[in-house]
Write a protein that holds these residues in place. Structure first.
Motif, PDB file in Angstrom:
ATOM      1  N   UNK A 230       9.764  53.790  27.256  1.00  0.00           N
ATOM      2  CA  UNK A 230       8.501  53.502  26.558  1.00  0.00           C
ATOM      3  C   UNK A 230       7.955  52.131  26.943  1.00  0.00           C
ATOM      4  N   UNK A 231       8.313  51.661  28.117  1.00  0.00           N
ATOM      5  CA  UNK A 231       7.917  50.313  28.535  1.00  0.00           C
ATOM      6  C   UNK A 231       6.407  50.138  28.634  1.00  0.00           C
ATOM      7  N   UNK A 232       5.670  51.237  28.816  1.00  0.00           N
ATOM      8  CA  UNK A 232       4.212  51.145  28.888  1.00  0.00           C
ATOM      9  C   UNK A 232       3.562  51.161  27.511  1.00  0.00           C
ATOM     10  N   UNK A 233       4.377  51.245  26.465  1.00  0.00           N
ATOM     11  CA  UNK A 233       3.862  51.302  25.095  1.00  0.00           C
ATOM     12  C   UNK A 233       4.489  50.200  24.246  1.00  0.00           C
ATOM     13  N   UNK A 234       4.003  48.975  24.398  1.00  0.00           N
ATOM     14  CA  UNK A 234       4.508  47.861  23.595  1.00  0.00           C
ATOM     15  C   UNK A 234       4.379  48.176  22.107  1.00  0.00           C
ATOM     16  N   UNK A 235       3.307  48.838  21.768  1.00  0.00           N
ATOM     17  CA  UNK A 235       3.050  49.266  20.394  1.00  0.00           C
ATOM     18  C   UNK A 235       4.208  50.108  19.867  1.00  0.00           C
ATOM     19  N   UNK A 236       4.681  51.054  20.679  1.00  0.00           N
ATOM     20  CA  UNK A 236       5.756  51.946  20.269  1.00  0.00           C
ATOM     21  C   UNK A 236       7.089  51.207  20.188  1.00  0.00           C
ATOM     22  N   UNK A 237       7.316  50.279  21.098  1.00  0.00           N
ATOM     23  CA  UNK A 237       8.546  49.480  21.070  1.00  0.00           C
ATOM     24  C   UNK A 237       8.675  48.764  19.731  1.00  0.00           C
ATOM     25  N   UNK A 238       7.554  48.258  19.218  1.00  0.00           N
ATOM     26  CA  UNK A 238       7.556  47.613  17.905  1.00  0.00           C
ATOM     27  C   UNK A 238       7.794  48.625  16.795  1.00  0.00           C
ATOM     28  N   UNK A 239       7.099  49.756  16.864  1.00  0.00           N
ATOM     29  CA  UNK A 239       7.123  50.723  15.770  1.00  0.00           C
ATOM     30  C   UNK A 239       8.492  51.345  15.537  1.00  0.00           C
ATOM     31  N   UNK A 240       9.253  51.599  16.582  1.00  0.00           N
ATOM     32  CA  UNK A 240      10.554  52.247  16.388  1.00  0.00           C
ATOM     33  C   UNK A 240      11.703  51.237  16.433  1.00  0.00           C
ATOM     34  N   UNK A 241      11.354  49.952  16.350  1.00  0.00           N
ATOM     35  CA  UNK A 241      12.362  48.918  16.154  1.00  0.00           C
ATOM     36  C   UNK A 241      13.205  48.565  17.359  1.00  0.00           C
ATOM     37  N   UNK A 242      12.734  48.884  18.567  1.00  0.00           N
ATOM     38  CA  UNK A 242      13.537  48.604  19.754  1.00  0.00           C
ATOM     39  C   UNK A 242      13.578  47.121  20.108  1.00  0.00           C
ATOM     40  N   UNK A 243      12.532  46.410  19.752  1.00  0.00           N
ATOM     41  CA  UNK A 243      12.445  45.000  20.145  1.00  0.00           C
ATOM     42  C   UNK A 243      13.586  44.172  19.554  1.00  0.00           C
ATOM     43  N   UNK A 244      14.010  44.517  18.344  1.00  0.00           N
ATOM     44  CA  UNK A 244      15.045  43.725  17.667  1.00  0.00           C
ATOM     45  C   UNK A 244      16.464  44.142  18.034  1.00  0.00           C
ATOM     46  N   UNK A 245      16.609  45.199  18.833  1.00  0.00           N
ATOM     47  CA  UNK A 245      17.940  45.704  19.178  1.00  0.00           C
ATOM     48  C   UNK A 245      18.523  44.890  20.333  1.00  0.00           C
ATOM     49  N   UNK A 246      19.486  44.029  20.029  1.00  0.00           N
ATOM     50  CA  UNK A 246      20.150  43.224  21.053  1.00  0.00           C
ATOM     51  C   UNK A 246      21.591  43.690  21.216  1.00  0.00           C
ATOM     52  N   UNK A 247      22.152  43.423  22.379  1.00  0.00           N
ATOM     53  CA  UNK A 247      23.511  43.873  22.667  1.00  0.00           C
ATOM     54  C   UNK A 247      24.527  43.206  21.746  1.00  0.00           C
ATOM     55  N   UNK A 248      24.381  41.910  21.521  1.00  0.00           N
ATOM     56  CA  UNK A 248      25.333  41.191  20.674  1.00  0.00           C
ATOM     57  C   UNK A 248      25.307  41.718  19.243  1.00  0.00           C
TER      58      UNK A 248
END
Length: 315
Positions: A230-248
């Motif tokens: 979904x890299x072309x959809x910054x909007x979607x990255x925010x909506x489904x919570x992917x931005x806050x998912x870090x490996x640590x």
């Protein structure tokens, strides 16, 4: 007013007031709120709940905000366009009625749901895959209508004491992944979240550390794949919570009590290698289906409408 996720806001509207009833004439409206399993003791920290668990959380402040948000949409004449975007967003995962445990697929016997999934019905594949992975991880199905009579007592204790069933987990994952390939891309995030939950269970069983660590690494690989898709959809990255998912963060929750600094580098490498294999598989599977490998799901005007218009008018 704090801006909540589009998906969580609209589902709160749906569950609380039946706003979207007319959009789901083929499904039953929820009679008493969420019909999914409620476990007294949270298996995971609240901030890292899966997408569905986070959406249906009955927080009073959010409900009050949702009612005000609905009134604003009507007042500003934005409701119709807003719901079009919501319908598009929910097509990527579970619908509002399914989140409430009242979807039409959830009214059929589990064996019938499985038959539809085996026949490649994308909605059945998604739901059956999710139900099966929950069963493998917690010993009970996500939806109350699928519970056995013995599930009625001590649900929390049963979930805590359940031994993780990896074979059943992988069966469900295959269905959920295939549903994601056919468009329900939120399923990739669910696979990642349930890997994390499964790792907590496996860590309490007699399994070799390398098996457990590989399981965790593979789980985060699905988050990496989802972010890439979904890299072309910054909007979607925010909506489904992917931005806050870090490996640590993922490691800390999948392996509580483990000194992750000693294994972080090794597991990160394993996760990246697993991601590359998944990426190749995704490319092949999407191409076979005649679908874009990297879909641009929301148009610029749709993203602009939500991130600017909605925020300015009702944010």
């Amino acid at each position: 007013m704090k801006k909540y996720s589009l998906l969580s806001m609209v589902v709160l509207l749906f569950v609380a007031s039946g706003l979207l009833y007319e959009l789901y004439s083929d499904e039953h409206q929820s009679q008493s709120g969420n019909s999914h399993v409620q476990i007294e003791e949270s298996v995971e920290p609240a901030q890292e709940q899966s997408a569905e668990e986070e959406i249906v959380a009955s927080d009073v402040k959010k409900k009050n905000s949702a009612f005000g948000f609905e009134a604003c949409l009507k007042k500003e004449g934005l409701r119709e366009e807003f719901l079009k975007i919501y319908q598009k967003l929910e097509s990527l995962g579970l619908s509002g009625t399914q989140l409430a445990g009242q979807g039409s697929y959830q009214q059929m016997p589990l064996e019938s749901l499985r038959s539809y999934a085996q026949a490649n019905d994308v909605n059945a594949m998604y739901l059956y895959g999710l139900e099966t992975m929950y069963k493998a991880s917690l010993g009970i199905y996500m939806t109350l209508s699928y519970h056995e009579e013995s599930d009625a007592e001590n649900i929390s204790e049963r979930a805590r004491n359940h031994n993780f069933d990896k074979k059943l987990f992988n069966e469900g994952k295959r269905y959920l992944y295939q549903a994601a390939v056919q468009g329900k891309v939120i399923g990739l995030g669910e696979i990642s979240a349930l890997h994390r939950l499964g790792a907590e269970k496996l860590s309490k069983q007699d399994v070799k550390s390398e098996v457990l660590h590989q399981f965790v690494a593979e789980g985060f690989a699905y988050t990496l794949l989802a972010k890439d898709i979904v890299r072309d959809d910054e909007f979607l990255i925010d909506e489904i919570g992917l931005k806050s998912k870090t490996f640590e963060r993922y490691l800390k929750q999948a392996l509580p009590g483990t000194k992750i600094e000693q294994i972080k580098s090794e597991l990160k490498k394993a996760s990246e290698e697993s991601y590359l294999r998944l990426k190749d598989r995704w490319d092949v599977d999407r191409t076979y289906q005649g679908l874009e490998v990297y879909p641009d799901i929301f148009t610029e005007s749709e993203e602009q409408f939500y991130t600017v218009t909605i925020e300015n008018k009702c944010g």
